[in-house]
Design an enzyme around this catalytic site. Structure first.
Site, mmCIF file in Angstrom:
data_model
loop_
_atom_site.group_PDB
_atom_site.id
_atom_site.type_symbol
_atom_site.label_atom_id
_atom_site.label_comp_id
_atom_site.label_asym_id
_atom_site.label_seq_id
_atom_site.Cartn_x
_atom_site.Cartn_y
_atom_site.Cartn_z
ATOM 1 N N PRO A 257 109.349 62.431 57.289
ATOM 2 C CA PRO A 257 110.816 62.358 57.229
ATOM 3 C C PRO A 257 111.403 60.961 57.438
ATOM 4 C CG PRO A 257 110.135 63.130 59.385
ATOM 5 C CD PRO A 257 108.866 62.920 58.603
ATOM 6 N N GLY A 258 110.580 59.924 57.480
ATOM 7 C CA GLY A 258 111.111 58.565 57.501
ATOM 8 C C GLY A 258 111.052 57.850 58.836
ATOM 9 N N GLY A 259 110.410 58.457 59.825
ATOM 10 C CA GLY A 259 110.308 57.806 61.137
ATOM 11 C C GLY A 259 109.571 56.481 61.076
ATOM 12 N N ASP A 277 107.236 59.940 48.896
ATOM 13 C CA ASP A 277 106.715 61.229 49.358
ATOM 14 C C ASP A 277 106.726 62.197 48.184
ATOM 15 O OD1 ASP A 277 106.224 62.460 52.372
ATOM 16 O OD2 ASP A 277 106.751 64.002 50.906
ATOM 17 N N ASP A 322 100.165 57.563 55.812
ATOM 18 C CA ASP A 322 100.162 58.633 56.822
ATOM 19 C C ASP A 322 99.761 59.896 56.068
ATOM 20 O OD1 ASP A 322 100.557 60.285 58.943
ATOM 21 O OD2 ASP A 322 102.705 59.939 59.152
ATOM 22 N N CYS A 375 97.630 62.850 61.875
ATOM 23 C CA CYS A 375 97.831 63.513 63.174
ATOM 24 C C CYS A 375 96.824 64.661 63.286
ATOM 25 C CB CYS A 375 99.276 63.980 63.344
ATOM 26 S SG CYS A 375 99.874 65.049 62.020
#
Length: 429
Positions: A257-259, A277, A322, A375
């Site tokens: 989401p852009g963090g 994305d 990511d 993650c």
């Protein structure tokens, strides 16, 4: 004024959608929370998250308490009983209130004829609680993880799997990232103190602050003005390895989401950032984050396996990948992951990661840096993935993160209070 709704039935229906239909709680819950008062939002979230965190225990108890499982159209009642058991086991809600509201939930789901059954099962649990819990605590179900995942963690972390499982079953802390273009971390901590809240700096990540007690974002000093962002400490660790510089062309791939996109721009405000994305819907959150922080980046929808479709022949100084992954490092934050993932997903994800890595490598300049991050807690997506990439990619070199035999840096969930996370820093020769 919002109409009074039965929160227990709402929670039961949401949990059923996750477990039976494979839907993500992060998609289901926000629209439901819009239908209830601010006070009830927190309880609805607690019931949904709590039941999903302890699902295998609640399932085990129901199997002991009932001769036959609830099936078909009655299946929602199974989850309503779970919500009742969770309240009796884990909340401070007075038992009589928990029982009354849960039983009343049968009316809300149009099963009023089953009120007596629900009441009977919950009261039976109250009578047999001590002996049932003693038996449960001697079973494998006590780890609150599906058996396939437990086996993978035991194999990958023979010495640490129990502490990983334990961390996964805890409530996560709330981490923030101070926007260094507005405030130093110390000056923002002083503002937090003035607002009557306490925060603690992370020892290694220079922008990270852990709140002593989680708080609504609108209560945080300067949140609307972009002074601070909610982001786990381990996710912030990506910038340590990426080390973006002003004037560089940087790709943030799988950016929603852009963090991390906004973190790049906080560290290097004059970098030229492309955020990509595959999920067009989630890209709206990238735009929202950029707008709140008053930042500019190029945002595109695109598949990481086919970069020429969205960037032509463009080369980048730095790439942050990511990668899409099993998310097994953030279970404490998203307990539905335990029940949404399947063992068969892991080789499929590893194949996808491999294809993206190979495709994007040709868009990294010679001497450039690629940071591969997930993650995940599983070696197939992490160290083994990077080891295989290094073996087949002659101009790739591992830098600062691990060794060629054991590449990358793996953060365990709960270590320094962060989520489970993996990083590998690669340099193009």
């Amino acid at each position: 004024m919002k109409k009074q709704r039965n929160l227990r039935s709402m929670a039961a229906q949401a949990i059923e959608q996750v477990v039976e239909q494979g839907q993500s709680l992060s998609n289901i819950l926000p629209p439901l929370q819009q239908k209830v008062s601010d006070k009830d939002k927190a309880l609805l979230q607690e019931l949904c998250f709590g039941v999903l965190r302890t699902l295998s225990q609640l399932d085990w108890l129901i199997n002991k308490l009932m001769a036959r499982p609830m099936t078909g159209k009655q299946r929602t009642v199974h989850y309503l009983i779970m919500v009742g058991l969770y309240q009796l086991l884990y909340t401070r809600i007075p038992p009589h209130a928990a029982l009354a509201e849960t039983v009343e939930g049968a009316v809300a789901i149009k099963r009023p004829q089953l009120k007596g059954l629900i009441n009977g099962v919950l009261r039976q649990f109250q009578r047999q609680q001590d002996e049932l819990l003693a038996e449960f605590n001697a079973s494998d179900a006590r780890y609150l993880h599906p058996s396939w995942l437990l086996k993978r963690l035991q194999k990958a972390y023979p010495e640490q799997w129990q502490s990983i499982v334990e961390a996964n079953n805890q409530r996560p802390p709330m981490w923030l990232r101070v926007n260094r273009t507005h405030h130093s971390r110390d000056s923002w901590l002083a503002l937090l103190d003035e607002a009557g809240m306490k925060g603690f700096p992370h020892a290694d990540y220079p922008d990270a602050v852990q709140l002593e007690t989680p708080a609504p974002v609108h209560a945080l000093p300067g949140f609307e003005e972009g002074w601070v962002t909610v982001q786990d400490a381990s996710a912030q660790g990506c910038m340590t390895w990426l080390a973006p510089q002003n004037g560089e062309h940087i790709l943030d791939l799988c950016a929603a989401p852009g963090g991390k996109t906004t973190h790049i721009l906080e560290v290097a405000p004059e970098a030229q950032v492309l955020a990509v994305d595959i999920d067009e819907q989630r890209l709206s959150r990238v735009y929202d984050n950029l707008k709140r922080l008053g930042m500019k980046a190029t945002v595109k929808q695109g598949d990481g396996r086919y970069p020429s479709q969205w960037c032509g022949e463009q080369q980048f100084d730095r790439i942050l990948l990511d990668a899409p992954c099993s998310a097994t490092g953030v279970i404490r934050r998203h307990p539905d992951i335990k029940w949404l993932r399947r063992d068969r997903d892991i080789p499929e994800l590893a194949q996808l990661q491999s294809e993206i890595l190979d495709a994007i490598w040709s868009h990294l300049k010679s001497g450039g840096t690629l940071v591969y991050a997930t993650c995940s807690m599983l070696p197939e997506e992490n160290s083994l993935q990077i080891k295989a990439f290094l073996q087949r990619t002659a101009d790739a070199e591992l830098c600062e993160t691990g060794t060629p035999e054991q590449p990358g840096k793996q953060n365990l969930p709960g270590a320094e209070e962060g989520d489970g996370f993996f990083y590998a820093k690669l340099i193009k020769k």
